[in-house]
Write an enzyme that holds these catalytic residues in place. Structure first.
Site, PDB file in Angstrom:
ATOM      1  N   ASP A 312       0.835  -1.218   0.000  1.00 40.74           N
ATOM      2  CA  ASP A 312       0.000   0.000   0.000  1.00 40.74           C
ATOM      3  C   ASP A 312       0.863   1.259   0.000  1.00 40.74           C
ATOM      4  OD1 ASP A 312       0.860  -0.856   2.559  1.00 40.74           O
ATOM      5  OD2 ASP A 312      -0.463   0.597   3.499  1.00 40.74           O
ATOM      6  N   GLU A 313       0.256   2.339  -0.405  1.00 38.17           N
ATOM      7  CA  GLU A 313       0.832   3.689  -0.265  1.00 38.17           C
ATOM      8  C   GLU A 313       2.310   3.747  -0.633  1.00 38.17           C
ATOM      9  OE1 GLU A 313      -1.940   5.307   3.364  1.00 38.17           O
ATOM     10  OE2 GLU A 313      -0.253   4.045   3.890  1.00 38.17           O
ATOM     11  N   THR A 314       2.589   3.399  -1.882  1.00 40.77           N
ATOM     12  CA  THR A 314       3.994   3.307  -2.296  1.00 40.77           C
ATOM     13  C   THR A 314       4.428   4.529  -3.107  1.00 40.77           C
ATOM     14  OG1 THR A 314       3.217   2.018  -4.165  1.00 40.77           O
ATOM     15  CG2 THR A 314       4.083   0.796  -2.291  1.00 40.77           C
ATOM     16  N   GLN A 315       4.063   5.698  -2.596  1.00 39.04           N
ATOM     17  CA  GLN A 315       4.409   6.937  -3.298  1.00 39.04           C
ATOM     18  C   GLN A 315       5.915   7.078  -3.528  1.00 39.04           C
ATOM     19  OE1 GLN A 315       2.280   6.493  -0.865  1.00 39.04           O
ATOM     20  NE2 GLN A 315       0.765   8.113  -0.601  1.00 39.04           N
TER      21      GLN A 315
END
Ligand code: TNX
Length: 496
Positions: A312-315
């Site tokens: 998740d949330e791998t900006q």
């Protein structure tokens, strides 16, 4: 004068409630999750006569749990006898491993299921029947025929943002078991801390387990601790799913092993709550050695079918790199005999094997690219994230997905919430308790209870049998029970 008449009115009302003919029928008891079918019968069973149990097949941990309930909650004893008033029957004609039948007559109770798991779920219903009729000593009679709508009813506990001890996790498991949950997902690593011993990478816990959000003392589970939790949960027919979150949410790993970072430099410990800034170095071969070692060690101590790899949330990971990364690591779980799970971002993989995608967006998001036949687990953040505040006055919680009242957490259906999701792919629901704002049992209680009871019912009971007004009445009775167990639940103004 007035006093006398008030007094006699009280006595009269008291007598009314003790009226031997006045027994609430079985289907009016406040069971949660509510069973699929209840048929009432005439007459009642005296609680005081329920003092013996018999069983065919092995069910020793269940019988122990029942005996313990008789001791501690009923102040009675339950003896094993060849012909007990309570009978546990393994009956292969009952379809479904969690399905069961409870048959209550004036002579006793028969619990029937295809195996021990079904008997265990039956016991949870019977336990509630006893709790809610114990005051009168008279148990209504009839038949409960029940099974779960979804095969997956889970909760997630984030032990990474704040560490929770083995005892705290066991207490949570005990409470989950009362409401027929069957999976506990442990979020074992994140930016703030690494919580599980990995023998081939010992610095993960040596250097990165002391920290947690806010700079307080963290901790970790040895592999033995973890196995103790797995076994404890298994006794309650709850399967543990370990999650190692990669390639983002990895500051703790990068701190312990700077070689996993593209620049080779160890980042400082992270005790804040921002997300999306850390990433394993996707182009270094050592990264895959690391992930595979972790998967291998976790698979070896995890008897359950699933292994969660986050995603998740791998900006901080460019998209093409992220996809390359998940395409490589998802099949690793399969190589070690586990079905990979990932947060919804991982549905972008080209991996052809089975992978469970955990949906976490708010309801408005339209998902794309869910492969046909790919299982979906529903954790929509604005309904099933237990860490969302109830309202503006909540003393714990975040609110990025909005406020989630007890009613909102209950009034939705995994089948219809996101119309573009193929219904036949949905395997169930998971209520996620992220722990940025809580660090102990009282925090767990405040955010999880009572919302998690609603999630239990959503996962077990047909939508057609659920409605808020009826649920609310039942929930109120459960709050009294939970209070007696020391659960410091949130007192919702909706339930006054
Ligand atoms: C989102 S949604 C997260 C977590 C946070 C949580 C807080 C998702 C899979 N990840 O990293 O802890 O929000 O509510």
């Amino acid at each position: 004068m007035l006093r006398i008449s008030l007094f006699s009115t009280v006595i009269f009302l008291g007598l009314l409630s003790c009226n031997p003919d006045k027994i609430n029928p079985l289907d009016s008891l406040p069971l949660i999750p509510y069973p699929q079918n209840i048929e009432n019968a005439e007459g009642y069973l005296s609680l005081s006569e329920l003092t013996s149990i018999s069983f065919n097949g092995a069910a020793s941990s269940l019988v122990l749990e029942m005996k313990n309930f008789w001791d501690t909650s009923l102040a009675m004893s339950l003896e094993t006898k060849p012909e007990g008033r309570l009978e546990l029957q393994i009956d292969s004609s009952i379809e479904g491993q969690e399905a069961y039948q409870l048959h209550l007559t004036s002579k006793g109770v028969v619990l029937r299921a295809a195996g021990e798991e079904g008997l265990y779920r039956a016991w949870q219903s019977l336990q509630q029947i006893l709790v809610f009729s114990k005051e009168t000593g008279k148990i209504p009679t009839g038949t409960v025929t029940d099974k779960s709508v979804y095969p997956y009813r889970g909760a997630m506990l984030d032990v990474a943002r704040h560490f929770f001890t083995v005892a705290e996790v066991k207490r949570f498991i005990d409470l989950m078991a009362l409401y027929k949950f069957n999976f506990l997902h442990l979020h074992l690593s994140d930016d703030q801390g690494w919580r599980i011993e990995i023998k081939s990478w010992p610095d993960l816990t040596a250097l990165s387990s002391d920290s947690e959000v806010g700079g307080t003392q963290g901790g970790f589970y040895t592999q033995e601790d973890y196995q103790e939790l797995v076994a404890y949960a298994a006794d309650r027919f709850i399967t543990i799913i370990p999650e190692i979150d990669v390639p983002g949410h990895t500051n703790a790993a990068l701190h312990a092993y700077p070689i996993l970072n593209c620049d080779g430099v160890a980042p400082p410990v992270h005790t804040g709550i921002e997300v999306g800034f850390s990433s394993l170095c996707v182009d270094k071969p050592i990264t895959y050695q690391f992930v595979e070692d972790v998967i291998r060690e976790l698979a070896a101590i995890t008897p359950g079918p699933y292994l969660h790899l986050g995603g998740d949330e791998t900006q901080a990971t460019p998209e093409d790199q992220f996809i390359r990364f998940i395409n490589k690591v998802l099949p690793m779980a399969d190589r070690y005999g586990k079905i990979p799970m990932g947060w919804f971002e991982t549905r972008q993989t080209n991996y052809k094997g089975q992978v469970v995608s955990q949906y976490w967006a708010k309801e408005v998001d339209v998902p794309e690219g869910v492969r046909k036949g790919n299982p979906i687990l529903m954790s929509p953040s604005s309904f099933a994230y237990l860490d969302m505040k109830y309202d503006t006055l909540s003393k714990h919680g975040l609110f990025w997905a909005g406020y989630t009242s007890v009613q909102k957490a209950y009034e939705w259906s995994p089948k219809t919430l996101v119309p573009s999701l193929p219904v036949e792919n949905i395997i169930g629901i998971e209520a996620a308790l992220w722990s940025e704002t809580i660090s102990d049992n009282s925090g767990i209680d405040y955010l999880a209870f009572p919302r998690i009871l609603g999630h239990a019912e959503i996962g077990w009971t047909e939508d057609e049998l659920r409605n808020w007004e009826d649920y609310k009445q039942r929930l109120q009775k459960h709050l009294v029970w939970l209070r007696s167990k020391g659960v410091a639940y949130y007192q919702s103004p909706l339930l006054d």
